[in-house]
Design a protein around this motif. Structure first.
Motif, PDB file in Angstrom:
ATOM      1  N   VAL A  21       0.835  -1.202   0.000  1.00 37.34           N
ATOM      2  CA  VAL A  21       0.000   0.000   0.000  1.00 37.34           C
ATOM      3  C   VAL A  21       0.872   1.255   0.000  1.00 37.34           C
ATOM      4  N   SER A  22       1.959   1.221   0.776  1.00 40.24           N
ATOM      5  CA  SER A  22       2.772   2.441   0.789  1.00 40.24           C
ATOM      6  C   SER A  22       3.457   2.633  -0.559  1.00 40.24           C
ATOM      7  N   LEU A  68       2.032   1.968  -3.369  1.00 41.70           N
ATOM      8  CA  LEU A  68       1.006   2.629  -4.176  1.00 41.70           C
ATOM      9  C   LEU A  68       0.911   4.107  -3.821  1.00 41.70           C
ATOM     10  N   VAL A  69       1.028   4.399  -2.525  1.00 44.20           N
ATOM     11  CA  VAL A  69       0.965   5.806  -2.112  1.00 44.20           C
ATOM     12  C   VAL A  69       2.131   6.579  -2.728  1.00 44.20           C
ATOM     13  N   ILE A  70       3.323   5.972  -2.670  1.00 44.77           N
ATOM     14  CA  ILE A  70       4.484   6.669  -3.219  1.00 44.77           C
ATOM     15  C   ILE A  70       4.306   6.904  -4.710  1.00 44.77           C
ATOM     16  N   GLY A  79       1.543   7.000  -6.351  1.00 45.80           N
ATOM     17  CA  GLY A  79       0.495   7.998  -6.515  1.00 45.80           C
ATOM     18  C   GLY A  79       1.049   9.403  -6.332  1.00 45.80           C
ATOM     19  N   ALA A  80       1.839   9.567  -5.291  1.00 45.61           N
ATOM     20  CA  ALA A  80       2.401  10.897  -5.025  1.00 45.61           C
ATOM     21  C   ALA A  80       3.361  11.296  -6.137  1.00 45.61           C
ATOM     22  N   THR A 103      -2.557  13.739  -4.850  1.00 47.52           N
ATOM     23  CA  THR A 103      -2.363  12.378  -4.353  1.00 47.52           C
ATOM     24  C   THR A 103      -3.621  11.925  -3.624  1.00 47.52           C
ATOM     25  N   LEU A 120      -6.007  10.575  -6.110  1.00 43.00           N
ATOM     26  CA  LEU A 120      -5.652   9.230  -6.581  1.00 43.00           C
ATOM     27  C   LEU A 120      -5.955   8.188  -5.514  1.00 43.00           C
TER      28      LEU A 120
END
Lengths: 359, 444, 359
Positions: free
Chosen positions: B411-412, B414-416, B418-419, C139, C142
């Motif tokens: 998940v992190s 994906l967060v990275i 995404g960011a 973000t 998303l």
């Protein structure tokens, strides 16, 4: 309008990546094939107050899974598991335990701590089923180990889309935990023994009150218990003198009253049935009548038994939540429940009679 | 001989294909200068003669003729030489200081317009851009067919000149974007732009960006659709595709040709691409996470079969998956390198034989092979090769994080990502916009 | 400037969702034994009143963030309001990182060391924060697309084991106002809303939309408390540490390939928390760099993150986290009450001045 513009973005990324790579493997990560994943945990107490834990472990061997049974003792369950883990080539993970089996003797002494322990550690899922073994666990598991078993048999026995049927009470760890603390609700847990021809045999259900087994109900009564809980009674065969029918649907209507500490509950259970077999000359009307009297009688019998033991497995206290204050509700089991009068009526609808006609 | 001709000759003498030819045109002695590899001399002379004859018939002075043929220059050796390099023909009028730079009939060096080689179209226009920049611009003009289309051309590079063209629709394209583009091009006009990295440098894009700032397409139809949506096209001479600016995330999922299908089907196709990108990103990481860190998430039956298939695999899941992923990347890269006739062999050897053998040798679990196959297939659904490669890179971030933190790492990751995607922009146009036209609109 | 109401709404929802489902239900459940709707409703009401006042006040200062508003009023006011806000932000960072890492180790990464999880959370949030506010919001968009459906799906399935009769008795009293845990529960309300005053120079939004976002959150506030109560009953759920998580753990979905849906729910929430942390660090850095303009913001950010990371080691166990939580409550109420009121007050005063001058 960016606030920051780090020039050395690349170098930051690289150093982060490096750190990550160095970090990986810093702690104990075990791959799934180096873990032992027991499916069933059996718990009994020994004479000197230690826990004896049995684990039923499916072991992948070549193309199929074989079952291995191991046991260990310790002051706590986790200690016992640890003892087993120490002596095995891979470490034991209770993550996949689906069935918890408690010896009858232990259950009668109380399972509060065992259940609380399972709720506390997240290792065992709170969805695991709880059962009570009517036999000595040593004996039970030694019978099991002589039989050729598939890896998940015990689980399939309870699985709703596999071997479950409506005479088996399906009770999970969290429900038992709830019953320990709840004012108005107890649970029934299936009583299992090793079968003679089949692998398992259900003897009935144990009634657990406050974490202690206090009473036992038969399979037929468990069916009523399930019907009352709204667990679909679907697929159940009910044998009468003249016919056997299958219950395919039920719905209930309750009306509760309270007059001076005297609770009164009027219940109407509507059963939809299909006729499977008849014997001799019968009519739909007789089947209806007989079924209704049979069930009413059976229910009354069960209620008498339950009221005597003050165990409210049907959760009838829930109907009085709006009539009794929370303070008083605490005493539901001891003061109100034994006096509960119940008027139970079964209405039978014969939905169809199969390919043949019955007059 | 004239000084000018001498000078040119001395500079270009070393080239075998440099041709110096004397001739007469309208009774004037001329000298033709040019490369015979770039200029078709026979045809050019025929054209010249025809020109001269018609002029003579009308009894017009030769001066008119010179002006009609091309650009008249006086002296200016350097200009003459650079014109020769560009494939022009120099007509020097003998005994004067004057020469004419003429656009000759050039030899055929370009492909004709063909079907696209790297992009497949189902039910759509089939012509593709080619190397010649003029042909490409011509195709676009033909398709747009409107006065809104504006084209600006730049000749870039220090010594070797390269033509760069900028096309946009007046009123549709974002003015701020255009202004930024033009100022960057003019500022760095002397930089070399023979490849996209060079162009990115010229336009001031960061070179460490994992996602290309240009969305490339070979298909004129797509390019024109993008134009209509307010994007800008860049053409570089000798590159057979259009560079579309700015590139957006949505381009990974949407192809203009989808609109040739009914709406529900278009939505279905696009959602498949979205699923594809998610599967590419997630599944390898998910495998690592589930096998080594969080096996409790699997259903027991699945957990047992995974454990069984991994029985005897000697190394951790991370090594296992990286090992196979690298082999897969090698197969992909190899099949690009190889001639088309041998390509299928590699697929066969790599896919079937290696895959089968690796499982039987217990080097990896067979579940992993399934996951890798799914990943590779899913990866290919992403629109645009450049994008697919970027996503291929991102999955390693997730795999590594997942090997450390399990599902949390997934998940992190994906967060990275995404960011990271959210942080990309082209001159202030965020990568996440759905279109750039008009007001900044929200959405993915 | 473009209207970014959608981004602001999503960010508002995301950061609150991340905070609601963990500590809030436990706090509310232990603050009263029946009628939980009253404490929830009081909280929601206070929340609405103060965000309304806050936004009303901010609307007097278009395109200014609260740092500028306060520093324009005077140096004294700036210190009086900005310093507590900064302290509050650092405390939030510290507590959130520490508490959520602990929760992660309890719930699913029991073998991973705490520092590694904290490092991951801090570095990701610092990375996002370093890219600036617009990237944080994008973000958010998303992440909302990716994870919000999962959360909403699991939120609905969490009603699987609900027994609505547990909601009775309804009658409530104001006894919860004397309970410490109730005030700690305001963490869920006061954590996220301050960003509205920080993003004004960058994004514009409509007040109405933010109120809609807050309204969208109401069912989540209510049912995050009521789902565990309805599943387990008050008596049982008050014994659990994260009641909602335990309730979700009891969900049984047969057709899903995965066993523990809780995990996906928690992970989605944790991704939201990371974003929330990024937003908070960005706000803290805005304040810092306003007073230390000579140092590059990215350096400040790294320093702040490192400081938070190392201070986390000063908190050895959960008891201390709770202590910090309690200390932070005073700051929390100061921020929740004083900031909106003061902004509103200064707004009114400025408006008054302006109209006086024009007259």
């Amino acid at each position: 309008m960016k606030l920051f513009k780090p020039k050395s973005k690349a170098s930051i990324t690289i150093s982060l990546l490096l750190a990550v790579i160095i970090l990986s493997g810093c702690w104990d990560i075990r791959d799934i094939n180096h873990r032992v994943l027991p499916v069933v945990v059996g718990i009994s107490t020994t004479d000197d107050d230690l826990y004896k834990v049995f684990l039923k472990i499916p072991e992948p061997v070549e193309e199929m899974t074989k079952v291995k049974i191991v046991s260990g003792t310790g002051e706590t369950i986790s200690k016992a598991v640890d003892a087993i883990s120490r002596n095995m080539e891979s470490s034991v993970d209770l993550l996949h335990v689906k069935v918890i089996m408690i010896e009858r003797k232990t259950a009668e002494e109380g399972v509060k701590d065992i259940i609380a322990g399972f709720m506390r550690s997240r290792e065992v899922s709170s969805k695991a089923l709880v059962t009570i073994c009517d036999q000595d666990l040593n004996e039970f598991f030694s019978i099991l180990s002589t039989k050729e078993l598939h890896g998940t048999t015990m689980l399939d026995f309870f699985e709703k889309n596999a071997g479950w049927n409506a005479e088996i009470a399906l009770t999970r760890v969290w429900e038992v935990y709830r019953s320990i603390h709840s004012y108005t609700r107890d649970v029934a847990i299936p009583l299992i023994a090793a079968g003679k021809t089949t692998t398992y045999e259900q003897i009935g259900s144990a009634v657990i009150k406050n974490g202690k087994m206090v009473e036992q109900i038969s399979n037929d009564e468990t069916l009523l218990f399930n019907a009352f809980k709204g667990e679909s009674a679907h697929g159940q065969i009910e044998v009468l003198n003249h016919a056997s029918v299958m219950i395919i649907g039920n719905n209930m209507h309750h009306h509760s009253e309270l007059t001076e500490k005297q609770p009164f509950l009027q219940s109407r259970i509507k059963l939809k049935v299909v006729i499977l077999e008849t014997r001799g000359k019968t009519t739909s009307a007789t089947i209806k009548k007989e079924l209704s009297t049979l069930l009413t009688g059976r229910f009354a019998e069960m209620m008498a038994k339950l009221e005597e033991s003050e165990a409210d497995i049907l959760g009838l206290g829930q109907f009085y939540r709006n009539k009794i204050t929370r303070k008083e509700l605490k005493n539901w089991r001891s003061e109100y429940y034994p006096n509960l009068k119940m008027d139970m009526q079964f209405e039978i609808d014969i939905q169809n009679e199969g390919y043949l006609r019955t007059t | 001989m004239e000084q000018l001709v001498q000078e040119i000759k001395s500079k270009l003498e070393n080239n075998e294909d440099f041709l110096l030819q004397r001739d007469y045109l309208a009774d004037t002695a001329i000298i033709l200068l040019g490369f015979n590899t770039l200029v078709d001399f026979v045809k050019t002379r025929a054209v010249l003669q025809k020109h001269a004859e018609s002029h003579l018939l009308q009894n017009r002075p030769p001066e008119d003729l010179w002006n009609a043929i091309g650009e008249l220059i006086e002296g200016n050796v350097n200009k003459a030489i650079s014109s020769i390099y560009e494939g022009k023909l120099i007509i020097h009028l003998a005994d004067t200081d004057r020469s004419i730079i003429m656009e000759p009939v050039s030899t055929m060096l370009d492909r004709s317009i063909e079907t696209p080689a790297n992009e497949n179209v189902i039910q759509g226009a089939l012509n593709a851009f080619t190397e010649g920049i003029d042909a490409n611009i011509g195709i676009v003009r033909k398709l747009v067919n409107s006065e809104e289309l504006i084209m600006a051309s730049y000749s870039t590079g220090q010594n070797r000149k390269k033509k760069l063209s900028l096309l946009y629709l007046e009123g549709q394209a974002d003015t701020e974007l255009l202004k930024n583009l033009e100022s960057h091009i003019e500022k760095n006009i002397h930089q070399d732009i023979s490849d996209l990295q060079g162009l990115a440098k010229m336009l001031g894009f960061p070179s460490w960006s994992a996602i290309s700032k240009f969305n490339t397409t070979e298909l004129p139809h797509h390019a024109v659709q993008y134009l209509k949506k307010g994007r800008v096209i860049l053409f570089i001479d000798r590159l057979p595709f259009a560079l579309i600016l700015p590139s957006l995330l949505w381009d990974m999922f949407a192809i203009e040709n989808d609109r040739n299908f009914p709406l529900p089907i278009m939505i279905a196709i696009r959602s498949i691409r979205i699923i594809g990108i998610l599967i590419t990103l997630i599944t390898p990481g998910l495998y690592v996470a589930l096998v080594s860190v969080n096996p409790e998430v699997l259903q027991i039956q699945l957990a047992l079969s995974v454990a069984q298939s991994r029985e005897g695999v000697p190394y951790p899941a991370l090594v296992e998956i990286i090992f196979m992923l690298v082999i897969l990347e090698l197969i992909l890269e190899a099949s690009v390198r190889l001639p088309k006739s041998i390509g299928p062999t590699i697929t066969m050897v790599g896919g079937i034989i290696l895959g089968q053998a690796v499982v039987e040798a217990k080097l990896v679990s067979n579940l992993l092979i399934i996951i890798l196959a799914a990943t590779t297939i899913a990866n290919s659904t992403i629109a645009g090769f450049q994008n697919a490669v970027s996503i291929r890179l991102f999955k390693y971030v997730i795999v590594i994080l997942a090997s450390i933190y399990g599902l949390l790492g997934l998940v992190s990751g994906l967060v990275i990502i995404g960011a990271y995607l959210a942080g990309l922009d082209t001159y202030g146009k965020s990568y996440l916009y759905i279109n750039v036209k008009g007001n900044e609109s929200n959405g993915r | 400037m473009a209207d970014k109401s959608l981004h602001v709404m999503l960010m508002y929802i995301i950061s609150h969702l991340g905070l609601i489902f963990f500590m809030y239900p436990g706090n509310i459940i232990s603050s009263t034994s029946q009628g939980h709707w009253l404490p929830i409703l009081v909280g929601i009401l206070i929340h609405f009143i103060f965000i309304f006042i806050y936004m009303k006040g901010l609307s007097y200062f278009p395109k200014k963030d609260i740092i500028r508003i306060y520093s324009e009023v005077g140096k004294g006011t700036a210190i009086l309001f900005i310093v507590p806000v900064f302290l509050y932000f650092s405390m939030i960072l510290l507590i959130t990182v520490r508490a959520y890492s602990e929760i992660i180790t309890i719930v699913f990464l029991s073998e991973t060391p705490l520092w590694a999880i904290m490092l991951l959370m801090i570095s990701i949030s610092a990375y996002i924060a370093s890219k600036g506010v617009e990237v944080i919001f994008r973000t958010g968009l998303l992440l909302a697309i990716l994870f919000l459906p999962i959360i909403i799906f699991i939120f609905f399935t969490s009603f699987q084991n609900v027994d609505w009769r547990y909601a009775i008795p309804f009658d409530a009293n104001f006894g919860f106002l004397t309970k410490r845990t109730y005030y700690e529960g305001f963490f869920a309300f006061s954590g996220g809303f301050l960003f509205l005053g920080f993003v004004q120079p960058y994004l514009s939004y409509k007040r109405k939309h933010v109120l809609w976002a807050a309204a969208f959150l109401i069912p989540f506030f209510i049912f995050s408390v009521y789902v565990p109560v309805l599943t387990f009953g008050q008596a049982t759920s008050s014994t659990t540490f994260l009641p909602y998580v335990v309730a979700v753990d009891a969900i049984n979905i047969n057709w899903l390939m995965f066993d523990r849906v809780t995990m996906f729910f928690l992970l989605s929430l944790i991704s939201f928390i990371m974003l929330f942390l990024a937003l908070v660090s960005w706000k803290a850095i805005r304040i810092l760099s306003h007073y230390l303009p000579s140092i590059r913001p990215v350096k400040l950010l790294i320093a702040l993150s490192a400081a938070v990371f190392f201070s986390c080691f000063l908190i050895p166990d959960w008891k201390d986290v709770e202590k910090l939580f309690w200390w932070n409550t005073f700051l929390r109420f100061y921020v929740l009450v004083a900031i909106p009121l003061s902004i509103f007050f200064f707004g009114l005063r400025m408006k008054g001045k302006d109209s006086n001058e024009t007259v």
